[in-house]
Design a protein around this motif. Sequence first.
Motif, mmCIF file in Angstrom:
data_model
loop_
_atom_site.group_PDB
_atom_site.id
_atom_site.type_symbol
_atom_site.label_atom_id
_atom_site.label_comp_id
_atom_site.label_asym_id
_atom_site.label_seq_id
_atom_site.Cartn_x
_atom_site.Cartn_y
_atom_site.Cartn_z
ATOM 1 N N LEU A 150 -43.415 -22.343 116.620
ATOM 2 C CA LEU A 150 -42.998 -23.441 115.750
ATOM 3 C C LEU A 150 -41.555 -23.853 116.037
ATOM 4 C CD1 LEU A 150 -44.602 -22.153 112.434
ATOM 5 C CD2 LEU A 150 -45.247 -24.258 113.628
ATOM 6 N N PHE A 151 -40.689 -22.859 116.206
ATOM 7 C CA PHE A 151 -39.277 -23.165 116.452
ATOM 8 C C PHE A 151 -39.118 -23.942 117.758
ATOM 9 C CE2 PHE A 151 -35.034 -22.574 117.988
ATOM 10 C CZ PHE A 151 -34.240 -22.636 116.849
ATOM 11 N N GLU A 152 -39.796 -23.497 118.799
ATOM 12 C CA GLU A 152 -39.677 -24.172 120.095
ATOM 13 C C GLU A 152 -40.162 -25.615 120.005
ATOM 14 O OE1 GLU A 152 -41.128 -23.613 124.769
ATOM 15 O OE2 GLU A 152 -41.797 -22.217 123.215
ATOM 16 N N GLN B 12 -40.344 -27.621 117.274
ATOM 17 C CA GLN B 12 -39.450 -28.467 116.482
ATOM 18 C C GLN B 12 -38.113 -28.674 117.173
ATOM 19 O OE1 GLN B 12 -42.060 -29.695 114.686
ATOM 20 N NE2 GLN B 12 -40.310 -30.251 113.397
ATOM 21 N N SER B 13 -37.622 -27.654 117.833
ATOM 22 C CA SER B 13 -36.333 -27.785 118.522
ATOM 23 C C SER B 13 -36.383 -28.848 119.607
ATOM 24 C CB SER B 13 -35.917 -26.440 119.122
ATOM 25 O OG SER B 13 -35.692 -25.492 118.108
ATOM 26 N N ALA B 14 -37.541 -29.016 120.228
ATOM 27 C CA ALA B 14 -37.684 -30.050 121.254
ATOM 28 C C ALA B 14 -37.753 -31.445 120.636
ATOM 29 C CB ALA B 14 -38.934 -29.779 122.085
ATOM 30 N N LEU B 15 -38.240 -31.551 119.415
ATOM 31 C CA LEU B 15 -38.429 -32.848 118.767
ATOM 32 C C LEU B 15 -37.184 -33.381 118.060
ATOM 33 C CD1 LEU B 15 -41.910 -32.584 116.990
ATOM 34 C CD2 LEU B 15 -41.260 -34.254 118.736
ATOM 35 N N LEU B 16 -36.357 -32.494 117.528
ATOM 36 C CA LEU B 16 -35.378 -32.910 116.535
ATOM 37 C C LEU B 16 -34.088 -33.534 117.071
ATOM 38 C CD1 LEU B 16 -35.836 -30.127 113.848
ATOM 39 C CD2 LEU B 16 -36.736 -32.458 113.884
ATOM 40 N N PRO B 17 -33.602 -33.180 118.260
ATOM 41 C CA PRO B 17 -32.409 -33.897 118.743
ATOM 42 C C PRO B 17 -32.677 -35.407 118.823
ATOM 43 C CG PRO B 17 -32.767 -31.920 120.040
ATOM 44 C CD PRO B 17 -33.977 -32.073 119.163
ATOM 45 N N GLY B 18 -31.769 -36.190 118.222
ATOM 46 C CA GLY B 18 -31.968 -37.629 118.160
ATOM 47 C C GLY B 18 -32.786 -38.074 116.967
ATOM 48 N N ARG B 19 -33.433 -37.124 116.273
ATOM 49 C CA ARG B 19 -34.194 -37.447 115.070
ATOM 50 C C ARG B 19 -33.576 -36.816 113.823
ATOM 51 N NH1 ARG B 19 -38.790 -36.722 118.750
ATOM 52 N NH2 ARG B 19 -40.015 -38.661 118.844
ATOM 53 N N ALA B 20 -33.102 -35.590 113.920
ATOM 54 C CA ALA B 20 -32.564 -34.881 112.756
ATOM 55 C C ALA B 20 -31.087 -35.206 112.568
ATOM 56 C CB ALA B 20 -32.744 -33.376 112.921
ATOM 57 N N SER B 21 -30.640 -35.080 111.328
ATOM 58 C CA SER B 21 -29.240 -35.337 111.008
ATOM 59 C C SER B 21 -28.335 -34.336 111.712
ATOM 60 C CB SER B 21 -29.009 -35.250 109.500
ATOM 61 O OG SER B 21 -29.129 -33.897 109.071
ATOM 62 N N GLY C 169 -36.848 -25.181 107.610
ATOM 63 C CA GLY C 169 -36.746 -26.501 107.016
ATOM 64 C C GLY C 169 -35.561 -26.680 106.087
ATOM 65 N N HIS C 170 -35.297 -25.681 105.244
ATOM 66 C CA HIS C 170 -34.289 -25.830 104.192
ATOM 67 C C HIS C 170 -32.922 -25.232 104.521
ATOM 68 C CE1 HIS C 170 -36.625 -27.528 100.847
ATOM 69 N NE2 HIS C 170 -37.647 -26.774 101.238
ATOM 70 N N VAL C 171 -32.920 -24.046 105.099
ATOM 71 C CA VAL C 171 -31.674 -23.271 105.158
ATOM 72 C C VAL C 171 -30.603 -23.898 106.043
ATOM 73 C CG1 VAL C 171 -30.684 -21.022 105.762
ATOM 74 C CG2 VAL C 171 -32.821 -21.152 104.444
ATOM 75 N N PRO C 172 -30.925 -24.542 107.171
ATOM 76 C CA PRO C 172 -29.839 -25.159 107.948
ATOM 77 C C PRO C 172 -28.987 -26.131 107.148
ATOM 78 C CG PRO C 172 -31.814 -25.035 109.280
ATOM 79 C CD PRO C 172 -32.218 -24.629 107.891
ATOM 80 N N ILE D 174 -40.045 -32.786 106.387
ATOM 81 C CA ILE D 174 -40.127 -33.560 107.635
ATOM 82 C C ILE D 174 -39.694 -32.714 108.819
ATOM 83 C CG2 ILE D 174 -39.523 -35.706 108.794
ATOM 84 C CD1 ILE D 174 -38.627 -36.842 106.138
ATOM 85 N N VAL D 175 -38.512 -32.102 108.731
ATOM 86 C CA VAL D 175 -37.974 -31.399 109.898
ATOM 87 C C VAL D 175 -38.802 -30.185 110.295
ATOM 88 C CG1 VAL D 175 -35.606 -32.182 109.515
ATOM 89 C CG2 VAL D 175 -36.364 -30.023 108.505
ATOM 90 N N SER D 176 -39.606 -29.656 109.363
ATOM 91 C CA SER D 176 -40.446 -28.507 109.702
ATOM 92 C C SER D 176 -41.834 -28.916 110.173
ATOM 93 C CB SER D 176 -40.572 -27.567 108.498
ATOM 94 O OG SER D 176 -41.209 -28.219 107.405
ATOM 95 N N SER D 177 -42.100 -30.221 110.251
ATOM 96 C CA SER D 177 -43.413 -30.730 110.644
ATOM 97 C C SER D 177 -43.302 -31.585 111.897
ATOM 98 C CB SER D 177 -44.006 -31.579 109.503
ATOM 99 O OG SER D 177 -45.105 -32.343 109.937
ATOM 100 N N ALA D 178 -44.037 -31.213 112.933
ATOM 101 C CA ALA D 178 -43.989 -31.978 114.182
ATOM 102 C C ALA D 178 -44.493 -33.401 113.975
ATOM 103 C CB ALA D 178 -44.816 -31.266 115.250
ATOM 104 N N SER D 179 -45.593 -33.547 113.265
ATOM 105 C CA SER D 179 -46.176 -34.878 113.106
ATOM 106 C C SER D 179 -45.346 -35.761 112.187
ATOM 107 C CB SER D 179 -47.616 -34.763 112.592
ATOM 108 O OG SER D 179 -47.680 -33.975 111.427
ATOM 109 N N GLU D 180 -44.817 -35.196 111.092
ATOM 110 C CA GLU D 180 -44.047 -36.039 110.177
ATOM 111 C C GLU D 180 -42.652 -36.336 110.722
ATOM 112 O OE1 GLU D 180 -43.993 -37.238 105.566
ATOM 113 O OE2 GLU D 180 -45.017 -35.434 106.215
ATOM 114 N N SER D 181 -42.140 -35.495 111.608
ATOM 115 C CA SER D 181 -40.860 -35.808 112.252
ATOM 116 C C SER D 181 -40.957 -37.124 113.013
ATOM 117 C CB SER D 181 -40.469 -34.682 113.220
ATOM 118 O OG SER D 181 -40.175 -33.494 112.532
#
Length: 290
Positions: free
Chosen positions: A39-41, A43-52, A134-137, A193-200
């Motif tokens: 899961l971490f791998e 999401q980590s690939a998806l989130l740069p450019g999408r996450a705050s 999802g929450h702690v960061p 959102i950040v913990s879900s590949a599809s909703e990201s």
Amino acid sequence: MASDTHVFAAPPPGAAADWTIPQDWDRFSDAEHGVWDTLFERQSALLPGRASDAFLRGIDVLRLSRPGIPDFAELSARLMDLTGWQVVAVPGLVPDDVFFDHLANRRFVAGNFIRRADQLDYLQEPDVFHDVFGHVPMLADPVFADYMAAYGRGGLRALEYGSLKQLARLYWYTVEFGLIEEAGALRIYGAGIVSSASESRFALEDPSPNRIGFDLKRVMRTDYRIDDFQQNYFVIPSFDELLRVTVETDFAPLYAELATLPDIAIADILAEDRVITRGTQEYALARAAE
């Protein structure tokens, strides 16, 4: 988040009076650690450019990229140094008053289990990946950390006013499914959102949902759905503004006013809304036709 329909009327066997339990990190199997890593791998690939930026910084400073489910003792030590928060294990969903008390005292409750390998895309009850990744960061960000503590204090007051439904909507549309305007673009920060590949992808890129400028009263009147992608996302201008609105609002008269107003249906657009994206609702219509 909490639930007022928990299966237990009192803490289950092995839990303390505040519903916390030992994480017992050593009991996690290699397969369970492997699910976290998968899961971490992803999401980590998806989130740069999408996450705050705040979320991505949190991943880095809390060293969540280390393999395996995090040890809460180590994670809490790093988090405490940054913002005074800690992560505590619970057996599952907890009663609302317990949940709010933990938040008010800068303790984030996390489920002490992880989904199976065949449940990577959806799990009804929040697990350790949703709760920690999802929450702690975001709790490593001082402003958002203050917002979460303020929300906990507000939750305890909302119980006294009988206004939990309205306040829960604020949590849903910020902490779980919030968007932020950042560097001229929309970014995700909500844990759901950040913990879900599809909703990201869906929250930022799909034409279906409405994306509406955040307004506290509007959010607290708006229904939401728990079983699928959101049809509305609310966009804050900054975490500073979210915190300011929360701590400067006198919620007692707001609750009284909300009690006289009708709820706003999912996907409705109001004339006074600052509409960033008016959604087609194509996804929701297709799902309804199934």
